[in-house]
Design an enzyme around this catalytic site. Structure first.
Site, mmCIF file in Angstrom:
data_model
loop_
_atom_site.group_PDB
_atom_site.id
_atom_site.type_symbol
_atom_site.label_atom_id
_atom_site.label_comp_id
_atom_site.label_asym_id
_atom_site.label_seq_id
_atom_site.Cartn_x
_atom_site.Cartn_y
_atom_site.Cartn_z
ATOM 1 C CG HIS A 61 -1.797 -1.326 1.471
ATOM 2 N ND1 HIS A 61 -3.089 -1.317 0.930
ATOM 3 C CD2 HIS A 61 -1.457 -2.354 1.774
ATOM 4 C CE1 HIS A 61 -3.378 -2.405 1.269
ATOM 5 N NE2 HIS A 61 -2.582 -3.013 1.867
ATOM 6 C CG PHE A 62 4.048 1.935 -2.384
ATOM 7 C CD1 PHE A 62 4.354 1.131 -0.943
ATOM 8 C CD2 PHE A 62 4.917 1.481 -3.396
ATOM 9 C CE1 PHE A 62 5.307 0.523 -0.819
ATOM 10 C CE2 PHE A 62 5.955 0.731 -3.289
ATOM 11 C CZ PHE A 62 6.132 0.113 -1.935
ATOM 12 C CG HIS A 175 -8.633 -8.151 3.795
ATOM 13 N ND1 HIS A 175 -7.533 -7.040 4.320
ATOM 14 C CD2 HIS A 175 -9.372 -8.296 4.936
ATOM 15 C CE1 HIS A 175 -7.824 -7.228 5.572
ATOM 16 N NE2 HIS A 175 -8.833 -8.003 6.082
ATOM 17 C CG ASP A 305 -1.102 -5.970 4.069
ATOM 18 O OD1 ASP A 305 -1.410 -5.100 3.371
ATOM 19 O OD2 ASP A 305 -1.816 -6.547 5.013
HETATM 20 O O1 DOR Z 1 -3.626 -3.734 8.200
HETATM 21 C C1 DOR Z 1 -3.731 -3.586 7.296
HETATM 22 N N1 DOR Z 1 -3.627 -2.305 6.820
HETATM 23 N N2 DOR Z 1 -4.420 -4.472 6.647
HETATM 24 C C2 DOR Z 1 -4.844 -4.051 5.230
HETATM 25 O O2 DOR Z 1 -5.694 -4.957 4.641
HETATM 26 C C3 DOR Z 1 -4.950 -2.731 4.742
HETATM 27 C C4 DOR Z 1 -3.801 -2.047 5.338
HETATM 28 C C5 DOR Z 1 -3.783 -0.758 5.185
HETATM 29 O O3 DOR Z 1 -4.109 -0.350 3.807
HETATM 30 O O4 DOR Z 1 -3.599 0.172 5.841
#
Ligand code: DOR
Length: 450
Positions: A61-62, A175, A305
């Protein structure tokens, strides 16, 4: 044309590990055993070091667009280069979310101008964007949040899920945490008093993960759809995955994340919200089951992740603290350290982190050191020891749940498409990676040569 000869590294090749001279010309690996006397513009003496294919991290997640105070495509990609990750696949829960072809192409254009390593982007399902999901190309596949997490992407409705599996062709990943179970657990605990951080694993419990993964596997089976289970966290899910047979086995893959392989509920006290993520950490027994799942092949991939939030955000009292941990710059060292400790082999690490994810997502020319394939390479020093420190993290969020942990085995040089992007602690931040090519006719992990 520019050429590089990497001399005498111990190379992790598809058919074994051995010393070789690897010749790179422009962006390709051209010889894996170059003859004595081969000339090149640059010669790298790699004696005593190991050469691996660059890591392919299929879940990051960038945060760009919209949440750039946590991370952006440039800083995230610098963290990748440091960690030996030469390709990342990024998730759609940005702001706006990547739920249209237009948003997907906008991200690809941004990455082209900002990303130091190679990139690809998932398209997110919303429940009413089937036309976009059907039109999307230039993507590894569709991401469904069957359980909600950071952001507002959620498809929980059975009819909507049936239609996505029935009416789209791209591979799907999800997910999996059952929304109804999570809500009921939360309501029950809230009725007993104020929530504490450790409740996170009671709210997002084993049952939530098990129910949701079972539901997704059932959808994939009935619609004969390719499906990848993201961030498996429980022994029950591992058991389900290892019981897959026949056609279902051929269509389904799954992955584990470093935080679930290294942390458990026992760490809340020491690390607080630094180990708050979704799915939640589980017990030491689950940690063992995940390692066994990898060893036995029920899980094929390790991905991070990587989900950065600022430490200030993380300091909000639970449940105000956001879920997610950064990891791209440490995932390979964490696993190399395990190689040094005898938990797994270097060949397994390369399988889980390079070859398998490339095959799961039909990535063309990546994940192996093979003549004619892309020169995405990482040179690692298996003897180098260093301690993970918040202040030294490349992620914009500037922290790591592994702060204070000393690991043995670190990348010392990373090439992306034949260009050095990181060497001995210094980045070539002006380099740019390329858009990854996906050829979904390849048929995924089980269809491609092991
Ligand atoms: O802990 C998480 N944070 N799990 C996810 O699936 C999404 C991620 C996020 O984008 O912060």
């Amino acid at each position: 044309m520019s050429s590089t000869l990497i001399r005498q590294a111990t190379c992790v090749l598809p058919d074994g590990i051995g010393t070789a001279d690897v010749l790179v010309a422009d962006d390709k690996i051209v010889r894996v055993d170059a003859p004595v006397g081969t000339r090149a513009d640059h010669v790298v003496d790699a004696r005593g070091l190991h050469l691996l294919p660059g890591v392919v991290d299929d879940q990051v997640h960038f945060r760009e667009p919209g949440l750039e105070h946590k991370e952006d495509l440039h800083t995230g990609s610098l963290a990748c280069a440091k960690g030996g990750v030469t390709t990342y696949l990024e998730m759609p829960n940005t702001q706006p979310a990547t739920t249209s072809v237009e948003a997907l192409h906008a991200k690809l254009a941004l990455a082209r101008s900002k990303s130091v390593v190679n990139y690809g982007f998932f398209v997110g399902a919303t429940g009413d964007n089937l036309a976009e999901l059907r039109k999307a190309r230039r993507t590894p596949g569709i991401k469904i949040f069957i359980g909600s997490s950071t952001g507002d992407l959620l498809v929980d409705d059975q009819t909507a899920l049936e239609r996505i599996f029935a009416e789209t062709r791209l591979p799907i990943c999800a997910h999996c945490e059952d929304e109804a179970t999570v809500r009921a657990n939360r309501a029950r605990l809230e009725s007993q008093g104020p929530l504490v951080l450790a409740d996170h694993s009671r709210i997002r419990d084993h049952e939530a993960a098990r129910i949701s993964t079972a539901r997704a596997l059932d959808l994939a089976e009935r619609h004969d759809h390719r499906f990848h289970v993201l961030h498996v966290s429980t022994r029950q899910e591992v058991r389900m995955l290892s019981a897959l047979r026949g056609r279902q086995r051929q269509r389904i893959t799954a992955e584990a994340c470093p935080h679930h392989l290294f942390f458990s509920v026992d760490d809340y006290e020491r690390l607080g919200s630094r180990v708050q993520m979704n799915p939640s950490v589980k017990t030491a027994r689950d940690v063992e089951a995940l390692w066994e799942g990898l060893q036995e092949g029920a899980l094929q991939v390790i991905a991070t992740d990587h989900a950065p939030h600022t430490l200030q955000e993380k300091a909000s009292p639970y449940p105000g603290s956001p879920s997610g941990v950064p990891a791209v710059e440490n995932s390979l060292p964490l696993l190399l350290d395990q190689v040094n400790r005898g938990r797994c082999t270097l060949a397994q690490v390369v399988h889980w982190m390079c070859d398998a994810p490339a095959r799961v997502w039909d990535i063309v020319g990546k994940g192996r050191i093979v003549e004619g394939w892309d020169a995405d390479l990482v040179l690692v020093d298996l003897q180098k020891e260093a301690t993970v420190l918040d202040d030294e993290q490349a992620t914009k969020s500037r922290w790591s749940p592994w702060h204070g942990t000393t690991l043995r085995g670190w990348p010392v040089r990373t090439w992306v498409m034949g260009r050095t992007v990181f060497k001995d602690g210094v980045w070539n931040a002006g380099e740019r990676g390329r858009e990854v090519l996906f050829d979904h006719r390849l048929g995924g992990y089980w269809a491609t040569r092991g």
